[in-house]
Design a protein around this motif. Structure first.
Motif, short mmCIF file in Angstrom:
data_model
loop_
_atom_site.label_atom_id
_atom_site.label_comp_id
_atom_site.label_asym_id
_atom_site.label_seq_id
_atom_site.Cartn_x
_atom_site.Cartn_y
_atom_site.Cartn_z
N LEU A 1 0.83 -1.20 0.00
CA LEU A 1 0.00 0.00 0.00
C LEU A 1 0.87 1.25 0.00
O LEU A 1 0.63 2.18 -0.77
N LEU A 2 1.91 1.28 0.84
CA LEU A 2 2.80 2.43 0.89
C LEU A 2 3.53 2.63 -0.43
O LEU A 2 3.72 3.77 -0.88
N GLN A 3 3.90 1.53 -1.08
CA GLN A 3 4.56 1.63 -2.38
C GLN A 3 3.59 2.18 -3.44
O GLN A 3 3.98 2.98 -4.28
N ALA A 4 2.35 1.75 -3.37
CA ALA A 4 1.34 2.25 -4.32
C ALA A 4 1.10 3.74 -4.11
O ALA A 4 1.00 4.50 -5.07
N ILE A 5 1.03 4.16 -2.85
CA ILE A 5 0.85 5.58 -2.55
C ILE A 5 2.04 6.37 -3.08
O ILE A 5 1.85 7.42 -3.71
N ALA A 6 3.24 5.89 -2.84
CA ALA A 6 4.44 6.58 -3.32
C ALA A 6 4.44 6.70 -4.84
O ALA A 6 4.76 7.76 -5.39
N ARG A 7 4.04 5.64 -5.53
CA ARG A 7 3.99 5.65 -6.99
C ARG A 7 2.97 6.66 -7.49
O ARG A 7 3.22 7.45 -8.40
N GLN A 8 1.78 6.63 -6.90
CA GLN A 8 0.73 7.56 -7.30
C GLN A 8 1.15 9.01 -7.06
O GLN A 8 0.92 9.87 -7.91
N CYS A 9 1.78 9.26 -5.93
CA CYS A 9 2.21 10.63 -5.62
C CYS A 9 3.35 11.07 -6.52
O CYS A 9 3.41 12.25 -6.90
N GLU A 10 4.22 10.16 -6.89
CA GLU A 10 5.31 10.48 -7.83
C GLU A 10 4.72 10.90 -9.17
O GLU A 10 5.12 11.92 -9.76
N HIS B 1 -9.75 21.65 -3.59
CA HIS B 1 -10.06 22.43 -2.41
C HIS B 1 -10.20 21.59 -1.15
O HIS B 1 -10.23 22.13 -0.05
N THR B 2 -10.32 20.28 -1.30
CA THR B 2 -10.49 19.39 -0.14
C THR B 2 -9.55 18.20 -0.27
O THR B 2 -9.06 17.88 -1.35
N ARG B 3 -9.34 17.53 0.86
CA ARG B 3 -8.48 16.34 0.83
C ARG B 3 -9.13 15.24 -0.02
O ARG B 3 -8.42 14.52 -0.71
N GLU B 4 -10.43 15.14 0.01
CA GLU B 4 -11.12 14.13 -0.82
C GLU B 4 -10.85 14.39 -2.30
O GLU B 4 -10.57 13.46 -3.06
N GLU B 5 -10.94 15.64 -2.72
CA GLU B 5 -10.63 15.99 -4.12
C GLU B 5 -9.16 15.69 -4.42
O GLU B 5 -8.83 15.23 -5.52
N LEU B 6 -8.29 15.95 -3.46
CA LEU B 6 -6.86 15.66 -3.63
C LEU B 6 -6.64 14.17 -3.87
O LEU B 6 -5.95 13.77 -4.81
N LEU B 7 -7.24 13.34 -3.04
CA LEU B 7 -7.10 11.89 -3.19
C LEU B 7 -7.60 11.42 -4.56
O LEU B 7 -6.96 10.60 -5.22
N GLN B 8 -8.73 11.95 -4.98
CA GLN B 8 -9.30 11.58 -6.26
C GLN B 8 -8.36 11.99 -7.40
O GLN B 8 -8.13 11.22 -8.34
N SER B 9 -7.81 13.20 -7.34
CA SER B 9 -6.91 13.68 -8.38
C SER B 9 -5.63 12.86 -8.45
O SER B 9 -5.12 12.58 -9.55
N VAL B 10 -5.10 12.47 -7.30
CA VAL B 10 -3.89 11.64 -7.28
C VAL B 10 -4.18 10.28 -7.91
O VAL B 10 -3.39 9.78 -8.71
N GLU B 11 -5.31 9.69 -7.56
CA GLU B 11 -5.69 8.40 -8.16
C GLU B 11 -5.87 8.52 -9.66
O GLU B 11 -5.41 7.67 -10.42
N GLU B 12 -6.54 9.57 -10.10
CA GLU B 12 -6.80 9.77 -11.53
C GLU B 12 -5.51 10.02 -12.29
O GLU B 12 -5.34 9.52 -13.41
#
Length: 90
Positions: free
Chosen positions: A11-20, A73-84
């Motif tokens: 999970l941490l590796q997936a988060i790191a990849r998505q954020c990269e 504008h929100t953390r939820e939107e942030l998470l969605q944008s990172v996933e997309e």
């Protein structure tokens, strides 16, 4: 079966990849990317400040910059944008 530790590491590796991927797409600085990773992990401003050894106001400024660059504008939107952002590269 994968152990809890193995799943957490994956999970941490997936988060790191998505954020990269999001960091490259939106032109984030290295420090903004560090903050993004911690935000996506669900950490609070206070815990991020402690982890990165800076003031909470510094983390708030980085967070504001990350939100502005990504256009959310929100953390939820942030998470969605990172996933997309990660999904569009695959």
């Amino acid at each position: 079966m994968e152990s809890d530790e193995g799943r957490a590491r994956s999970l941490l590796q997936a988060i790191a990849r998505q954020c990269e991927t999001a960091s490259e797409r939106y032109g984030l600085s290295a420090r903004e990317k560090e903050v993004l990773v911690e935000l996506v992990r669900g950490r609070t401003i206070a815990s991020i400040a402690e982890c990165l050894v800076v003031s909470e106001n510094t983390i708030k400024a980085h967070t504001k910059s990350v939100y502005r660059k990504i256009g959310v504008h929100t953390r939820e939107e942030l998470l969605q944008s990172v996933e997309e952002a990660d999904g569009e590269i695959r």
